[in-house]
Design a protein around this motif. Structure first.
Motif, short mmCIF file in Angstrom:
data_model
loop_
_atom_site.label_atom_id
_atom_site.label_comp_id
_atom_site.label_asym_id
_atom_site.label_seq_id
_atom_site.Cartn_x
_atom_site.Cartn_y
_atom_site.Cartn_z
N PHE A 175 -5.76 18.19 -4.57
CA PHE A 175 -4.74 17.86 -3.56
C PHE A 175 -5.07 18.53 -2.23
N ASP A 176 -5.60 19.76 -2.29
CA ASP A 176 -5.92 20.51 -1.06
C ASP A 176 -7.27 20.14 -0.48
N GLY A 177 -8.05 19.29 -1.16
CA GLY A 177 -9.34 18.85 -0.64
C GLY A 177 -10.50 19.77 -0.95
N LEU A 178 -10.29 20.79 -1.80
CA LEU A 178 -11.39 21.69 -2.17
C LEU A 178 -12.30 21.05 -3.21
N ILE A 179 -11.74 20.13 -3.99
CA ILE A 179 -12.50 19.37 -4.98
C ILE A 179 -12.29 17.90 -4.69
N ALA A 180 -13.38 17.12 -4.72
CA ALA A 180 -13.29 15.68 -4.48
C ALA A 180 -13.61 14.91 -5.75
N ILE A 181 -12.85 13.86 -5.97
CA ILE A 181 -13.17 12.94 -7.07
C ILE A 181 -14.13 11.90 -6.52
N LYS A 182 -15.36 11.91 -7.03
CA LYS A 182 -16.39 11.01 -6.52
C LYS A 182 -16.24 9.60 -7.09
N LYS A 183 -15.92 9.52 -8.40
CA LYS A 183 -15.79 8.20 -9.02
C LYS A 183 -15.05 8.33 -10.34
N ILE A 184 -14.29 7.27 -10.67
CA ILE A 184 -13.58 7.21 -11.95
C ILE A 184 -13.87 5.87 -12.60
N VAL A 185 -14.23 5.90 -13.88
CA VAL A 185 -14.39 4.67 -14.67
C VAL A 185 -13.56 4.83 -15.93
N ARG A 186 -12.94 3.72 -16.37
CA ARG A 186 -11.99 3.83 -17.49
C ARG A 186 -12.10 2.66 -18.47
N GLU A 187 -11.83 2.99 -19.72
CA GLU A 187 -11.43 2.02 -20.73
C GLU A 187 -10.00 2.44 -21.05
N PRO A 188 -9.00 1.85 -20.38
CA PRO A 188 -7.63 2.35 -20.44
C PRO A 188 -7.11 2.62 -21.86
N GLY A 189 -6.58 3.83 -22.04
CA GLY A 189 -6.03 4.21 -23.32
C GLY A 189 -7.05 4.70 -24.31
N GLU A 190 -8.34 4.53 -23.99
CA GLU A 190 -9.41 4.92 -24.91
C GLU A 190 -10.24 6.07 -24.34
N ARG A 191 -10.92 5.77 -23.22
CA ARG A 191 -11.82 6.79 -22.69
C ARG A 191 -11.98 6.62 -21.18
N ALA A 192 -12.23 7.73 -20.51
CA ALA A 192 -12.47 7.72 -19.07
C ALA A 192 -13.51 8.76 -18.72
N LYS A 193 -14.24 8.51 -17.65
CA LYS A 193 -15.18 9.50 -17.12
C LYS A 193 -14.84 9.72 -15.65
N VAL A 194 -14.72 10.99 -15.28
CA VAL A 194 -14.33 11.36 -13.91
C VAL A 194 -15.39 12.29 -13.34
N ALA A 195 -16.06 11.84 -12.28
CA ALA A 195 -17.08 12.67 -11.63
C ALA A 195 -16.42 13.44 -10.48
N VAL A 196 -16.55 14.76 -10.50
CA VAL A 196 -15.91 15.60 -9.48
C VAL A 196 -16.93 16.50 -8.80
N GLU A 197 -16.63 16.88 -7.57
CA GLU A 197 -17.54 17.73 -6.79
C GLU A 197 -16.72 18.78 -6.06
N SER A 198 -17.22 20.01 -6.04
CA SER A 198 -16.53 21.11 -5.36
C SER A 198 -17.17 21.37 -4.01
N PHE A 199 -16.31 21.62 -3.00
CA PHE A 199 -16.80 21.96 -1.67
C PHE A 199 -16.79 23.48 -1.46
N ASP A 200 -16.42 24.21 -2.51
CA ASP A 200 -16.40 25.67 -2.48
C ASP A 200 -17.22 26.18 -3.65
N ASP A 201 -18.31 26.89 -3.35
CA ASP A 201 -19.21 27.36 -4.41
C ASP A 201 -18.51 28.27 -5.42
N ARG A 202 -17.40 28.85 -5.03
CA ARG A 202 -16.69 29.75 -5.94
C ARG A 202 -15.83 29.01 -6.96
N ILE A 203 -15.66 27.70 -6.75
CA ILE A 203 -14.78 26.92 -7.64
C ILE A 203 -15.61 26.03 -8.56
N ASP A 204 -15.38 26.18 -9.86
CA ASP A 204 -16.00 25.29 -10.84
C ASP A 204 -15.13 24.04 -10.93
#
Length: 418
Positions: A221-250
């Motif tokens: 929400f604060d913009g420290l982590i960005a969601i690059k892409k989301i793909v879904r099989e609704p109700g079954e499985r999803a993959k969410v690629a995320v990226e941090s703009f702060d090296d201290r945040i996993d």
């Protein structure tokens, strides 16, 4: 019906529909000016004075006095001296006459028509406001109460009792709705159908999952982590690629939360959809490895021209890479924007047989189709699952069954003869 009753009833209706005062005043004046134009062909020389709070209406017709023999006597903004003196005896040529027009002068039918027009204008305004409101909310999560459940869609009502629809295709397969349930969904699109706004919600759109992450993960929400892409099989499985703009945040750890605290509420909302959170990287090979998790890749070959990547895995990793019903490999392919082909590593191909040896049992075009995806020996074909062959080739299921049967029989005979 006098003017005060008409205006007061309209003002009450407008307030009920949450129409602001300036808009209400504009609609009233427009309707009265339309009445004037119908009766006198023009409204240019008329003044309208409204007091909505008191229900007062004044309509004044302004005309210049001309001599009875003047050529301008028929102009809309002129009045003959004799007619003017019927209003006020001491009028003279050149003066201006302001004559009040009563609502009753328009006739009962015109007044009733005006009342219906006012109500219709408010309804049209309400539709336009509703359309604009939800158009601005496209991509945002809203909540509604289930009002009616049909086979093809579910009808919800928002807090203002506006109708919202979730079509069957936009529902998670495991969703079960009952009247009175509170349901959250993302506004997918807003359409105008037969003059009415149609608001379509979705629980299957990637945007719904993205908004849920924003709500649960402050760093997103604060913009420290960005969601690059989301793909879904609704109700079954999803993959969410995320990226941090702060090296201290996993980014993965932040999205999952302590002991899964953050992601658990999202999973529950999505009917226990299995969510893989992946750390995004520009390194394509590493990104593919992470996308195919939990499978461990031994090696891969990327063909950028065809947009395909061949991944080689140990036999016990193949099923993990493909996943239930092929979900894992399908979502991984969408995530990395490459078509992923899975190959099983074999300890040896010394006893293998070329597909060219089977031309008397397998048609040439079938062999050519198998060779097109890099399979040119019996064992290389058998190393790929039937589901994978169906997905990667243009072959029918029956044809694949025949091919696999022929190849297995031949290899079994070879082993028996050794």
């Amino acid at each position: 019906m006098n003017s005060s009753v008409l205006i007061e009833s309209f003002a009450e209706f407008a307030k009920f529909k949450n129409i602001d005062r300036p808009t209400m005043m504009r609609i009233l004046e427009d309707v009265f000016r339309t009445m004037i134009r119908k009766k006198w062909a023009t409204d240019e020389n008329f003044d309208i004075i409204l007091n909505v709070e008191k229900g007062d209406l004044e309509i004044w017709r302004n005309r210049e006095i001309v001599d009875d023999n003047s050529e301008d006597i028929w102009d809309y903004d002129k009045i003959s001296l004799s007619d003017a003196r019927k209003i006020e005896p001491d009028f003279e040529v050149g003066e201006e006459v302001s004559e009040e027009v009563k609502l009753e002068d328009f006739g009962r039918r015109a007044v009733l028509t005006a009342r219906q027009t006012l109500i219709q204008r408010i309804k049209d305004m309400e539709k336009e406001l509703l359309f604009q409101k939800y158009k601005d909310l496209v991509g945002e999560i809203i909540s509604g109460e289930v009002y009616q459940v049909w086979n093809r869609e579910v009808l919800l009502l928002d807090q203002e009792e506006n109708e919202l629809l979730i079509p069957k295709a936009e529902q998670i397969p495991k969703d079960r709705y009952r009247k009175g349930d509170q349901v959250r969904a993302v506004v997918q699109r807003v359409e105008i159908v037969n003059g009415n706004p149609k608001i379509i919600l979705s629980r299957t759109a990637p945007a719904f999952l993205e908004r849920l992450f924003e709500n649960e993960v402050p760093e997103i929400f604060d913009g420290l982590i960005a969601i690059k892409k989301i793909v879904r099989e609704p109700g079954e499985r999803a993959k969410v690629a995320v990226e941090s703009f702060d090296d201290r945040i996993d980014p993965v750890g932040a999205c999952v939360g302590m002991k899964g605290s953050r992601i658990h509420s999202i999973v529950r909302e999505l009917e226990n959809e299995n969510i893989d959170v992946i750390n995004y990287t520009d390194n394509v090979e590493l990104y593919i490895q992470r996308a195919l998790s939990p499978a461990k890749i031994s090696s891969m070959k990327i063909d950028n021209e065809t947009g395909r990547v061949s991944v080689f895995l140990k036999p016990d990793q193949v099923s993990l890479a493909i996943g239930k019903g092929g979900q894992n490999i399908k979502l991984a392919s969408k995530l990395v924007d490459l078509e992923i082909d899975v190959f099983r590593e074999s300890e040896t191909y010394e006893e293998d047989i070329s597909l060219e040896e089977f031309t008397d049992e397998i048609e040439d075009w079938v062999i050519a189709e198998l060779r097109r995806i890099g399979l040119d020996t019996a064992k290389s074909v058998l190393a790929v699952t039937k589901e994978d062959l169906l997905r990667r080739t243009e072959l029918e299921e029956e044809t694949i069954d025949d091919v696999l049967s022929i190849l297995r029989e031949e290899l079994e005979e070879e082993e028996e003869n050794q």
